[in-house]
Design an enzyme around this catalytic site. Structure first.
Site, mmCIF file in Angstrom:
data_model
loop_
_atom_site.group_PDB
_atom_site.id
_atom_site.type_symbol
_atom_site.label_atom_id
_atom_site.label_comp_id
_atom_site.label_asym_id
_atom_site.label_seq_id
_atom_site.Cartn_x
_atom_site.Cartn_y
_atom_site.Cartn_z
ATOM 1 N N LEU A 101 36.464 72.353 23.566
ATOM 2 C CA LEU A 101 37.444 72.422 24.641
ATOM 3 C C LEU A 101 37.777 70.992 25.035
ATOM 4 O O LEU A 101 36.893 70.126 25.046
ATOM 5 C CB LEU A 101 36.887 73.185 25.849
ATOM 6 C CG LEU A 101 36.592 74.675 25.670
ATOM 7 C CD1 LEU A 101 36.009 75.253 26.957
ATOM 8 C CD2 LEU A 101 37.833 75.444 25.252
ATOM 9 N N ASP A 102 39.032 70.746 25.364
ATOM 10 C CA ASP A 102 39.431 69.407 25.789
ATOM 11 C C ASP A 102 38.587 68.972 26.988
ATOM 12 O O ASP A 102 38.072 69.801 27.751
ATOM 13 C CB ASP A 102 40.906 69.379 26.180
ATOM 14 C CG ASP A 102 41.824 69.617 24.990
ATOM 15 O OD1 ASP A 102 41.349 69.510 23.843
ATOM 16 O OD2 ASP A 102 43.004 69.934 25.214
ATOM 17 N N LYS A 103 38.493 67.672 27.174
ATOM 18 C CA LYS A 103 37.676 67.121 28.255
ATOM 19 C C LYS A 103 38.068 67.681 29.612
ATOM 20 O O LYS A 103 37.231 67.955 30.466
ATOM 21 C CB LYS A 103 37.772 65.592 28.255
ATOM 22 C CG LYS A 103 36.856 64.908 29.250
ATOM 23 C CD LYS A 103 36.950 63.392 29.109
ATOM 24 C CE LYS A 103 36.028 62.687 30.104
ATOM 25 N NZ LYS A 103 36.105 61.205 29.968
ATOM 26 N N HIS A 183 44.594 70.221 20.817
ATOM 27 C CA HIS A 183 45.424 70.391 22.018
ATOM 28 C C HIS A 183 46.435 71.532 21.853
ATOM 29 O O HIS A 183 47.561 71.453 22.364
ATOM 30 C CB HIS A 183 46.190 69.100 22.344
ATOM 31 C CG HIS A 183 45.333 67.952 22.778
ATOM 32 N ND1 HIS A 183 44.197 68.106 23.550
ATOM 33 C CD2 HIS A 183 45.449 66.614 22.546
ATOM 34 C CE1 HIS A 183 43.652 66.920 23.776
ATOM 35 N NE2 HIS A 183 44.382 66.001 23.181
#
Length: 247
Positions: A101-103, A183
């Protein structure tokens, strides 16, 4: 396997802690009190007990984490805390996140030491559902939803696979995808001229985020949840069966 490693994998403490427990006579093997933390045992064959309670060996462990924003989906990072560091009290070595998962993305993340299951769940051939709750800057029009559901151009060689969209509020949707491109959710919404303001994964395959978990909290999966993931990783997706394609 060494006795101290076995006890660590049973989440009874750190390596130094379990060594101390053994030296204090709190563990036994086949009914005999153990005194050497390094003694060899046959997991699944020898009967190991801790403080009188027989332990059942688990080859792998599975944790559900409600990932908070600001944490990196990695085992180590030089600039930010990692999801693995949040599970430092679980006493199990070799854990890794299944996917990323993105930051700045929150929500459901599976961590395990089961590499075989992780490979199956992440395989593009399996088309495992991933559902996100997405807050956008302004509500989607019907034509925007249709475009997302048909697949959009995000600058890759091919458009995204068809998605599913559920409108929750004016500017909040649930978006279900079956890929894991870089993303991807943000790029899909950009393709329909929407900026993502907040992003949270709420399900992965048959696994639903436990709403009682606060960001940063985690728990072990139930046997039923583990079985549902194994079924998800083993089974063919209905898309493959309908189209007769080797996806």
């Amino acid at each position: 396997m060494r006795l101290d490693k076995f006890l660590c994998e049973m989440n009874l403490g750190t390596r130094s802690q379990v060594k101390s427990y053994v030296r204090r006579g709190q563990a036994s093997v086949n009914g005999v009190t153990a005194v050497d933390p390094q003694m060899k045992i046959r997991e699944g064959m020898d009967e190991v007990a801790f403080r009188g309670q027989i332990l059942c060996y688990r080859k792998n462990v599975y944790y559900m984490l409600n990932k908070p924003a600001g944490v990196v989906s990695a085992t180590r990072d030089n600039t930010a805390p990692t999801v693995v560091s949040l599970l430092k009290d679980c006493g199990r070595e070799g854990l890794f996140p299944v996917g990323r998962l993105d930051k700045d993305t929150e929500g459901l993340l599976l961590l395990t030491d089961d590499g075989e299951l992780a490979h199956r769940l992440l395989s593009p051939r399996k088309h495992v559902d991933k559902t996100y709750q997405v807050t956008v800057e302004r509500s989607l029009e019907t034509e925007d939803i249709l475009r997302l559901e048909q697949g959009v151009d995000i600058g890759e060689e091919k458009p995204t696979l068809p998605a599913r969209v559920q409108v929750l509020e004016d500017s909040v949707i649930r978006l279900t995808i079956q890929e894991g491109k870089f993303h991807q959710v943000k790029r899909m919404l950009q393709a329909v001229n929407r900026q993502v303001l907040a992003l949270k994964r709420v399900s992965f395959g048959a696994l639903e985020l436990d709403q009682s978990l606060e960001p940063g909290q985690y728990r072990e999966l139930t046997p039923e949840e583990i079985l549902s993931l194994q079924d998800c990783g083993d089974g063919e997706n209905s898309r493959d069966r309908r189209n007769g394609q080797d996806a």
